[in-house]
Motif scaffolding. Structure first.
Motif, PDB file in Angstrom:
ATOM      1  N   TRP A   6     -25.063  26.081 -14.014  1.00  0.00           N
ATOM      2  CA  TRP A   6     -23.724  25.919 -14.599  1.00  0.00           C
ATOM      3  C   TRP A   6     -23.745  26.315 -16.076  1.00  0.00           C
ATOM      4  O   TRP A   6     -22.846  27.015 -16.550  1.00  0.00           O
ATOM      5  CB  TRP A   6     -23.270  24.473 -14.444  1.00  0.00           C
ATOM      6  CG  TRP A   6     -21.801  24.261 -14.707  1.00  0.00           C
ATOM      7  CD1 TRP A   6     -20.793  24.206 -13.796  1.00  0.00           C
ATOM      8  CD2 TRP A   6     -21.181  24.042 -15.989  1.00  0.00           C
ATOM      9  NE1 TRP A   6     -19.587  23.992 -14.416  1.00  0.00           N
ATOM     10  CE2 TRP A   6     -19.797  23.886 -15.764  1.00  0.00           C
ATOM     11  CE3 TRP A   6     -21.644  23.987 -17.293  1.00  0.00           C
ATOM     12  CZ2 TRP A   6     -18.891  23.666 -16.793  1.00  0.00           C
ATOM     13  CZ3 TRP A   6     -20.743  23.775 -18.321  1.00  0.00           C
ATOM     14  CH2 TRP A   6     -19.386  23.605 -18.074  1.00  0.00           C
ATOM     15  N   ARG A 101      -4.353  25.492  -9.129  1.00  0.00           N
ATOM     16  CA  ARG A 101      -4.795  24.667  -8.002  1.00  0.00           C
ATOM     17  C   ARG A 101      -3.624  24.316  -7.086  1.00  0.00           C
ATOM     18  O   ARG A 101      -2.464  24.309  -7.493  1.00  0.00           O
ATOM     19  CB  ARG A 101      -5.463  23.379  -8.504  1.00  0.00           C
ATOM     20  CG  ARG A 101      -4.522  22.429  -9.206  1.00  0.00           C
ATOM     21  CD  ARG A 101      -5.247  21.192  -9.678  1.00  0.00           C
ATOM     22  NE  ARG A 101      -5.574  20.315  -8.579  1.00  0.00           N
ATOM     23  CZ  ARG A 101      -4.804  19.307  -8.186  1.00  0.00           C
ATOM     24  NH1 ARG A 101      -3.662  19.051  -8.808  1.00  0.00           N
ATOM     25  NH2 ARG A 101      -5.158  18.541  -7.182  1.00  0.00           N
ATOM     26  N   ASP A 106      -4.191  18.834  -2.662  1.00  0.00           N
ATOM     27  CA  ASP A 106      -5.349  18.107  -3.185  1.00  0.00           C
ATOM     28  C   ASP A 106      -4.965  16.704  -3.627  1.00  0.00           C
ATOM     29  O   ASP A 106      -3.795  16.324  -3.675  1.00  0.00           O
ATOM     30  CB  ASP A 106      -5.947  18.853  -4.390  1.00  0.00           C
ATOM     31  CG  ASP A 106      -6.596  20.157  -3.968  1.00  0.00           C
ATOM     32  OD1 ASP A 106      -7.106  20.211  -2.842  1.00  0.00           O
ATOM     33  OD2 ASP A 106      -6.583  21.104  -4.773  1.00  0.00           O
ATOM     34  N   GLU A 309     -16.823  19.710 -13.029  1.00  0.00           N
ATOM     35  CA  GLU A 309     -16.940  20.341 -11.719  1.00  0.00           C
ATOM     36  C   GLU A 309     -15.966  19.738 -10.724  1.00  0.00           C
ATOM     37  O   GLU A 309     -15.486  20.418  -9.822  1.00  0.00           O
ATOM     38  CB  GLU A 309     -18.371  20.219 -11.193  1.00  0.00           C
ATOM     39  CG  GLU A 309     -19.311  21.291 -11.745  1.00  0.00           C
ATOM     40  CD  GLU A 309     -20.582  21.400 -10.926  1.00  0.00           C
ATOM     41  OE1 GLU A 309     -21.046  20.363 -10.416  1.00  0.00           O
ATOM     42  OE2 GLU A 309     -21.095  22.524 -10.794  1.00  0.00           O
ATOM     43  N   GLU A 310     -15.655  18.459 -10.875  1.00  0.00           N
ATOM     44  CA  GLU A 310     -14.652  17.840 -10.006  1.00  0.00           C
ATOM     45  C   GLU A 310     -13.312  18.542 -10.149  1.00  0.00           C
ATOM     46  O   GLU A 310     -12.575  18.704  -9.175  1.00  0.00           O
ATOM     47  CB  GLU A 310     -14.501  16.351 -10.350  1.00  0.00           C
ATOM     48  CG  GLU A 310     -15.668  15.486  -9.917  1.00  0.00           C
ATOM     49  CD  GLU A 310     -15.466  14.037 -10.303  1.00  0.00           C
ATOM     50  OE1 GLU A 310     -14.330  13.687 -10.696  1.00  0.00           O
ATOM     51  OE2 GLU A 310     -16.420  13.254 -10.222  1.00  0.00           O
ATOM     52  N   GLU A 312     -12.990  21.747 -11.209  1.00  0.00           N
ATOM     53  CA  GLU A 312     -13.145  23.135 -10.752  1.00  0.00           C
ATOM     54  C   GLU A 312     -13.267  23.247  -9.241  1.00  0.00           C
ATOM     55  O   GLU A 312     -13.021  24.315  -8.680  1.00  0.00           O
ATOM     56  CB  GLU A 312     -14.368  23.768 -11.412  1.00  0.00           C
ATOM     57  CG  GLU A 312     -14.211  23.968 -12.899  1.00  0.00           C
ATOM     58  CD  GLU A 312     -15.371  24.710 -13.505  1.00  0.00           C
ATOM     59  OE1 GLU A 312     -15.182  25.879 -13.866  1.00  0.00           O
ATOM     60  OE2 GLU A 312     -16.454  24.117 -13.603  1.00  0.00           O
ATOM     61  N   GLN A 313     -13.635  22.151  -8.564  1.00  0.00           N
ATOM     62  CA  GLN A 313     -13.785  22.200  -7.116  1.00  0.00           C
ATOM     63  C   GLN A 313     -12.454  22.113  -6.386  1.00  0.00           C
ATOM     64  O   GLN A 313     -12.393  22.313  -5.180  1.00  0.00           O
ATOM     65  CB  GLN A 313     -14.702  21.067  -6.650  1.00  0.00           C
ATOM     66  CG  GLN A 313     -16.173  21.309  -6.990  1.00  0.00           C
ATOM     67  CD  GLN A 313     -17.029  20.093  -6.746  1.00  0.00           C
ATOM     68  OE1 GLN A 313     -16.538  19.018  -6.388  1.00  0.00           O
ATOM     69  NE2 GLN A 313     -18.322  20.235  -6.957  1.00  0.00           N
ATOM     70  N   LYS A 314     -11.385  21.818  -7.126  1.00  0.00           N
ATOM     71  CA  LYS A 314     -10.066  21.789  -6.503  1.00  0.00           C
ATOM     72  C   LYS A 314      -9.696  23.193  -6.037  1.00  0.00           C
ATOM     73  O   LYS A 314      -9.882  24.167  -6.768  1.00  0.00           O
ATOM     74  CB  LYS A 314      -9.012  21.276  -7.499  1.00  0.00           C
ATOM     75  CG  LYS A 314      -9.306  19.881  -8.063  1.00  0.00           C
ATOM     76  CD  LYS A 314      -9.274  18.817  -6.994  1.00  0.00           C
ATOM     77  CE  LYS A 314      -9.514  17.427  -7.573  1.00  0.00           C
ATOM     78  NZ  LYS A 314      -9.505  16.370  -6.553  1.00  0.00           N
ATOM     79  N   ASP A 315      -9.196  23.291  -4.833  1.00  0.00           N
ATOM     80  CA  ASP A 315      -8.860  24.602  -4.280  1.00  0.00           C
ATOM     81  C   ASP A 315      -7.770  25.270  -5.098  1.00  0.00           C
ATOM     82  O   ASP A 315      -6.749  24.657  -5.420  1.00  0.00           O
ATOM     83  CB  ASP A 315      -8.380  24.460  -2.826  1.00  0.00           C
ATOM     84  CG  ASP A 315      -9.514  24.058  -1.899  1.00  0.00           C
ATOM     85  OD1 ASP A 315     -10.675  24.334  -2.254  1.00  0.00           O
ATOM     86  OD2 ASP A 315      -9.235  23.470  -0.842  1.00  0.00           O
TER      87      ASP A 315
END
Length: 544
Positions: A6, A101, A106, A309-310, A312-315
């Motif tokens: 990262w 997003r 989400d 990262e939480e 960035e992990q969102k679609d």
């Protein structure tokens, strides 16, 4: 390993800066070690030689000191630049991702928590990437260089000082995970406080009306006491670890001092070597101490990486590559639409079918929760139906609704949606290239002519959520903003809810006259507004 990956991916744009600082740092280390050697030489040789040699040695020492000062300033300057650049780039990338997003698919994000992460966590990571990592490399070089120089003078002393290093590394690993968990707890508590403060300011009037200010302040006090308790617990834990390390280093220095003194007594070493011993002990101990002090910083950064990262992990709904802008009058065809929100207990729409004809005016009516706004979100490709599909068409072609077709819609949401800034800034959100003439036109159509009477006109400042204007004024500016969009389909969600009857009639009169060739779909609960439309579509609420 994932943290290193990262960090590497997020050093684009500052890698040359990082390399320069590493080289500068190694230059500083080289000068510092050369300084130790010259000091030993000066004491053992120069003072016994002629004045010319003494002067040459002193000049060399002065040059080294001046060079070290220059390199230190260059290192400081490049560090500040890299840290600032890194913070802005990480924040910019994550902010851009959040704006793409899928907001209804989400888990909802609290704006206060997001703000906390984009400030505190981004700052922590930027410091680790732009400052701590280069410093860690330079410190490692410094440790190796000092050890080798000391080893050339006294092998036994060098190994004795280095023997404590594995023990300290093991200790560092033992408390690393616990410290990381503590840091995560502190960040989470800080985010909760940010949420409460932000919502308190946003709903200030409501809280005053309910006389809840004192109670809410008490809640904040309790949360802050909890934060202080967590910080104090983490600080005590860190203090114990630092104390143990300091004891090890203190006795290490004492060992070097006693060892050197005994060897000096026995005539094994000279005064110059003794001086070099004490300097090199510091040159070895300080890098180890610095490296161990960097461990908490890197642990804090790893916790911050997890939190970012939480986000960035969102679609994401994807980048818009080719905007599909259809010409002429447009129609929207919904076929067999069935939809339920991810955590919903009932279907919002079930097998809904309707053809909104090109150039038509349609009123969507129904009780709250029937699915009217959901249908708008589907047309804007903010959500996707589980069954069925929505099409956009004209006389020449028909395309499926997607992110790339969003430009065909002029959307005016319900209520006050203004952002802090000027009126001009709010209008530019819909069309950054809009001319003064275009802005004046849409303000007139939206019955927001009052803007022209303000002393600053379009450059009048708006507070958060339209602060400084009445609800009706803010709503009319928001309508004008939406009308700056280029699409040929108007999606109007209760746009006259804050307007009086006379202003409402004038608004729709101007709107239908100015956009007679556009397709209009309006959500409304007012029968007087529905009567202005060609068709009324009633949507019934689905029960679970």
């Amino acid at each position: 390993m994932k943290y290193l990956r990262w960090l590497w991916n997020n050093t684009r744009g500052i890698r040359s800066n990082l390399l320069l600082r590493i080289l500068v740092g190694i230059g500083q280390v080289s000068l510092a070690l050369l300084m130790v050697w010259l000091c030993r030489y000066f004491i053992d040789v120069a003072i016994k030689s002629d004045s010319r040699l003494i002067i040459q040695t002193v000049v060399a020492l002065v040059v080294i000191v001046a060079g070290n000062i220059a390199l230190r300033q260059l290192y400081f300057y490049t560090t500040i630049r890299a840290t600032a650049y890194q913070a802005t780039q990480v924040r910019l990338r994550i902010f851009g991702h959040l704006l793409r997003r899928r907001i209804y698919d989400d888990e909802p994000l609290h704006s206060g928590d997001v703000t906390s992460r984009l400030e505190t966590d981004v700052s922590t990571i930027s410091g680790a990437v732009a400052e701590t990592l280069p410093q860690l490399i330079v410190t490692s070089v410094k440790l190796i260089g000092a050890f080798l120089l000391l080893y050339s003078m006294d092998q036994q002393l060098a190994w004795m000082l280095l023997l404590s290093t594995p023990l300290l590394i093991v200790m560092g690993k033992l408390f690393a995970r616990r410290l990381r968990n503590m840091t995560h707890e502190v960040r989470q508590q800080d985010s909760r406080i940010q949420m409460l403060v932000q919502e308190g300011m946003e709903h200030n009037a409501m809280l005053r009306a309910m006389e809840s200010g004192g109670w809410l302040t008490g809640q904040l006090d309790g949360m802050q006491q909890g934060l202080l308790s967590k910080i104090e617990r983490r600080t005590r834990f860190t203090l114990v670890a630092r104390t143990v390390m300091a004891v090890c280093f203190g006795f290490g220095y004492l060992l070097a001092f006693v060892w050197g003194g005994l060897q000096l007594r026995d005539g094994v070493i000279t005064f110059g070597v003794m001086t070099a011993f004490l300097q090199l002990v510091a040159q070895i101990q300080h890098p180890i101490l610095d490296m161990l002090n960097m461990i908490p910083q890197l642990i804090h950064a790893s916790a911050s990486i997890d939190r970012l990262e939480e986000l960035e992990q969102k679609d994401a709904e994807g980048e818009q590559h080719v905007t599909k802008l259809l010409s002429g009058k447009l129609g929207i065809r919904a076929k067999g639409i069935t939809f339920k929100y991810p955590k919903g207990t009932r279907y919002i729409l079930h097998d809904f079918t309707h053809d909104f004809l090109p150039g038509s005016r349609t009123a969507l009516m129904g009780e709250t929760g029937a699915g009217k706004t959901t249908l708008f979100r589907m047309m804007l490709s903010l959500i996707r139906p589980q069954e069925g599909h929505v099409e956009l068409y004209n006389q020449q072609e028909c395309v499926a609704i997607a992110v790339d077709t969003r430009r065909n819609f002029v959307f005016v949401p319900q209520g006050n949606t203004l952002m802090s800034g000027t009126i001009r800034y709010n209008l530019q959100l819909a069309n950054p290239e809009a001319t003064e003439e275009q802005m004046r036109h849409v303000l007139h159509v939206a019955t927001a002519d009052f803007v022209f009477e303000l002393p600053a006109g379009l450059d009048t400042s708006c507070g958060e959520r339209g602060g400084g204007f009445s609800e009706g004024q803010a709503q009319r500016i928001a309508i004008a903003r939406g009308l700056l969009r280029p699409g040929n389909v108007l999606l109007l969600d209760e746009i006259s809810s804050s307007l009086d009857e006379q202003t409402e009639r004038e608004l729709f009169s101007r709107l239908f006259k100015a956009y007679a060739d556009k397709t209009v779909i309006m959500i409304t609960h007012r029968s007087t507004v529905a009567q202005l439309c060609d068709t009324v579509v009633r949507i019934n609420r689905m029960e679970g």
